[in-house]
Design a protein around this motif. Sequence first.
Motif: not given
Length: 116
Positions: A1-11, A15-19, A75-84
């Motif tokens: 079963q496909v599982q997708l777990v997103e993380s890293g959000g916040g306030w 002008g700030g950044s999050l990944t 290798a880690k099965g992970t995708v990232y989104l760098q937001m600036n």
Amino acid sequence: QVQLVESGGGWVQPGGSLTLSCQASGFTFSDHPMSWYRQAPGKGRELVALITIRGRTTNYADSVKGRFTISRDNAKGTVYLQMNNLKPEDTAVYYCKPPLLTNVDWGLGTQVTVSS
């Protein structure tokens, strides 16, 4: 079963950044392109960014070009989104998904709030 777990959000202030990170499992990650989507309050879900299998090609919504960067680690099965240079209009719940896989449930997403 496909599982997708997103993380890293916040306030974050404008002008700030999050990944953001998305840990995927239940399918052969390295065989599939991956996408990030977002859904702002009262709006439909929109495609933000896409990355091909080996990461050689990426595409972005016009609204985030030059500010967001999608990447992946097969290798880690992970995708990232760098937001600036985040803007208040980037406030949304962010989701990842393999766009070519059918019958895949959305994950819970991760909330990004940009405000002063």
